[in-house]
Design a protein around this motif. Sequence first.
Motif, PDB file in Angstrom:
ATOM      1  N   SER A   1       3.412 -11.491 -19.784  1.00  0.00           N
ATOM      2  CA  SER A   1       3.211 -10.044 -19.689  1.00  0.00           C
ATOM      3  C   SER A   1       1.731  -9.685 -19.805  1.00  0.00           C
ATOM      4  N   ALA A   2       1.018 -10.397 -20.684  1.00  0.00           N
ATOM      5  CA  ALA A   2      -0.388 -10.069 -20.939  1.00  0.00           C
ATOM      6  C   ALA A   2      -1.271 -10.328 -19.727  1.00  0.00           C
ATOM      7  N   VAL A   3      -1.044 -11.438 -19.023  1.00  0.00           N
ATOM      8  CA  VAL A   3      -1.904 -11.749 -17.877  1.00  0.00           C
ATOM      9  C   VAL A   3      -1.762 -10.687 -16.788  1.00  0.00           C
ATOM     10  N   GLN A   4      -0.576 -10.099 -16.678  1.00  0.00           N
ATOM     11  CA  GLN A   4      -0.390  -9.022 -15.709  1.00  0.00           C
ATOM     12  C   GLN A   4      -1.112  -7.758 -16.177  1.00  0.00           C
ATOM     13  N   GLN A   5      -1.077  -7.486 -17.472  1.00  0.00           N
ATOM     14  CA  GLN A   5      -1.694  -6.280 -18.017  1.00  0.00           C
ATOM     15  C   GLN A   5      -3.219  -6.339 -17.978  1.00  0.00           C
ATOM     16  N   VAL A   6      -3.792  -7.516 -18.265  1.00  0.00           N
ATOM     17  CA  VAL A   6      -5.251  -7.605 -18.363  1.00  0.00           C
ATOM     18  C   VAL A   6      -5.915  -7.927 -17.034  1.00  0.00           C
ATOM     19  N   MET A   7      -5.155  -8.476 -16.082  1.00  0.00           N
ATOM     20  CA  MET A   7      -5.767  -8.870 -14.821  1.00  0.00           C
ATOM     21  C   MET A   7      -5.035  -8.284 -13.612  1.00  0.00           C
ATOM     22  N   GLY A   8      -3.721  -8.456 -13.559  1.00  0.00           N
ATOM     23  CA  GLY A   8      -2.970  -8.006 -12.394  1.00  0.00           C
ATOM     24  C   GLY A   8      -3.001  -6.509 -12.182  1.00  0.00           C
ATOM     25  N   ASP A   9      -2.614  -5.742 -13.194  1.00  0.00           N
ATOM     26  CA  ASP A   9      -2.568  -4.280 -13.060  1.00  0.00           C
ATOM     27  C   ASP A   9      -3.938  -3.651 -12.822  1.00  0.00           C
ATOM     28  N   PRO A  10      -4.983  -4.026 -13.606  1.00  0.00           N
ATOM     29  CA  PRO A  10      -6.313  -3.448 -13.336  1.00  0.00           C
ATOM     30  C   PRO A  10      -6.815  -3.761 -11.930  1.00  0.00           C
ATOM     31  N   LEU A  11      -6.559  -4.983 -11.460  1.00  0.00           N
ATOM     32  CA  LEU A  11      -7.007  -5.341 -10.120  1.00  0.00           C
ATOM     33  C   LEU A  11      -6.308  -4.502  -9.060  1.00  0.00           C
ATOM     34  N   LYS A  12      -5.014  -4.287  -9.228  1.00  0.00           N
ATOM     35  CA  LYS A  12      -4.284  -3.462  -8.259  1.00  0.00           C
ATOM     36  C   LYS A  12      -4.799  -2.032  -8.272  1.00  0.00           C
ATOM     37  N   GLN A  13      -5.125  -1.519  -9.460  1.00  0.00           N
ATOM     38  CA  GLN A  13      -5.627  -0.153  -9.564  1.00  0.00           C
ATOM     39  C   GLN A  13      -6.985  -0.023  -8.877  1.00  0.00           C
ATOM     40  N   TYR A  14      -7.864  -1.007  -9.093  1.00  0.00           N
ATOM     41  CA  TYR A  14      -9.177  -0.957  -8.436  1.00  0.00           C
ATOM     42  C   TYR A  14      -9.018  -1.151  -6.931  1.00  0.00           C
ATOM     43  N   HIS A  15      -8.143  -2.074  -6.564  1.00  0.00           N
ATOM     44  CA  HIS A  15      -7.884  -2.373  -5.165  1.00  0.00           C
ATOM     45  C   HIS A  15      -7.432  -1.125  -4.409  1.00  0.00           C
ATOM     46  N   ALA A  16      -6.617  -0.297  -5.070  1.00  0.00           N
ATOM     47  CA  ALA A  16      -6.082   0.916  -4.431  1.00  0.00           C
ATOM     48  C   ALA A  16      -7.161   1.970  -4.203  1.00  0.00           C
ATOM     49  N   LEU A  17      -8.294   1.864  -4.914  1.00  0.00           N
ATOM     50  CA  LEU A  17      -9.371   2.841  -4.735  1.00  0.00           C
ATOM     51  C   LEU A  17      -9.975   2.764  -3.334  1.00  0.00           C
ATOM     52  N   TYR A  18      -9.762   1.632  -2.654  1.00  0.00           N
ATOM     53  CA  TYR A  18     -10.288   1.515  -1.303  1.00  0.00           C
ATOM     54  C   TYR A  18      -9.672   2.560  -0.373  1.00  0.00           C
ATOM     55  N   GLU A  19      -8.459   2.984  -0.669  1.00  0.00           N
ATOM     56  CA  GLU A  19      -7.775   3.930   0.207  1.00  0.00           C
ATOM     57  C   GLU A  19      -8.585   5.226   0.355  1.00  0.00           C
ATOM     58  N   HIS A  20      -9.226   5.661  -0.756  1.00  0.00           N
ATOM     59  CA  HIS A  20     -10.083   6.851  -0.673  1.00  0.00           C
ATOM     60  C   HIS A  20     -11.267   6.584   0.253  1.00  0.00           C
ATOM     61  N   LEU A  21     -11.847   5.409   0.129  1.00  0.00           N
ATOM     62  CA  LEU A  21     -12.987   5.039   0.971  1.00  0.00           C
ATOM     63  C   LEU A  21     -12.568   4.969   2.438  1.00  0.00           C
ATOM     64  N   ASP A  22     -11.384   4.446   2.680  1.00  0.00           N
ATOM     65  CA  ASP A  22     -10.899   4.321   4.048  1.00  0.00           C
ATOM     66  C   ASP A  22     -10.632   5.691   4.667  1.00  0.00           C
ATOM     67  N   THR A  23     -10.208   6.653   3.848  1.00  0.00           N
ATOM     68  CA  THR A  23     -10.013   8.017   4.346  1.00  0.00           C
ATOM     69  C   THR A  23     -11.332   8.602   4.835  1.00  0.00           C
ATOM     70  N   LEU A  24     -12.390   8.348   4.066  1.00  0.00           N
ATOM     71  CA  LEU A  24     -13.721   8.813   4.449  1.00  0.00           C
ATOM     72  C   LEU A  24     -14.190   8.104   5.711  1.00  0.00           C
ATOM     73  N   ARG A  25     -13.865   6.836   5.837  1.00  0.00           N
ATOM     74  CA  ARG A  25     -14.223   6.071   7.035  1.00  0.00           C
ATOM     75  C   ARG A  25     -13.536   6.652   8.269  1.00  0.00           C
ATOM     76  N   ARG A  26     -12.276   7.045   8.145  1.00  0.00           N
ATOM     77  CA  ARG A  26     -11.555   7.624   9.281  1.00  0.00           C
ATOM     78  C   ARG A  26     -12.147   8.978   9.685  1.00  0.00           C
ATOM     79  N   ARG A  27     -12.556   9.751   8.686  1.00  0.00           N
ATOM     80  CA  ARG A  27     -13.218  11.033   8.985  1.00  0.00           C
ATOM     81  C   ARG A  27     -14.506  10.797   9.763  1.00  0.00           C
ATOM     82  N   ARG A  28     -15.251   9.815   9.347  1.00  0.00           N
ATOM     83  CA  ARG A  28     -16.526   9.482  10.005  1.00  0.00           C
ATOM     84  C   ARG A  28     -16.286   9.045  11.449  1.00  0.00           C
ATOM     85  N   ASP A  29     -15.264   8.208  11.663  1.00  0.00           N
ATOM     86  CA  ASP A  29     -14.958   7.721  13.011  1.00  0.00           C
ATOM     87  C   ASP A  29     -14.461   8.853  13.910  1.00  0.00           C
TER      88      ASP A  29
END
Length: 257
Positions: free
Chosen positions: A111-139
């Motif tokens: 459980s701990a390895v998911q909490q300290v590494m898996g979940d935070p990584l997924k949360q940071y990874h999902a932040l790209y979606e905001h960046l991609d929205t801006l990229r689509r606006r630019r295109d």
Amino acid sequence: MKSFLSLGIGKSAAILEAPKPASGILPHHEEESLANLWVDITKSEAGCSKIISEVRNYGEAIKSIQDAEEKLLKDLGSSALTAISPELRRATDEYLSVVMEMKPKSEETSSAVQQVMGDPLKQYHALYEHLDTLRRRRDAQLVVVQKCQDKLDRLKLKGKRTTDVIVERDSAKRHLKEINGQLLSEAKKFHSLRQPFLQPCIQAYVQTQVDYYGTANSQFSSHIQTSRGAHQIKDAEYDAMMGEHLRKIKSLKIVAT
């Protein structure tokens, strides 16, 4: 320039698409900076996806090891061999006690390895979606500029009035440069925050592993010492006896399969 990767466990694959080239429309240094930065982001996001998968696999592996050890001991306990060998029965019982003591630690670590590494990584990874929205606006704005330019070129060929179209094109280009500058700034911020965000996660992940393996080693070492003291067996005799038990265990059909 495209790279295919998942934006998180359980989600369908998405396209991490690079901004469309705007040669001759945007400044060359901005175009080159954004293109190079996007390559780095793409590589990092692909690595991020791989880590998420590996963390999940590691957590599942710990559970599988615990289950396999419990099954092994259950099979040994019910086998005829332990019924006729008091020494093997005693060794099996001692091994079982350590495995059961490790069960809470195995569950905690998984459980701990998911909490300290898996979940935070997924949360940071999902932040790209905001960046991609801006990229689509630019295109999308780049397409507007190109359409204005095409209209301007057609009017010039026909010798018609172009003033209004020039104003429209220049306004669209200014808006494009504004969005492009925002995308470049946000992309740099997104990429620069990755290392300070991930470093404590990695440290916690490693510490969790050290704690798990340290506990396992301590449990087995402590029980071995207790067992030796209880039975007053010399090191050489103890090693020989355990070697014989391991040989018998390895010869069992359940081990071979």
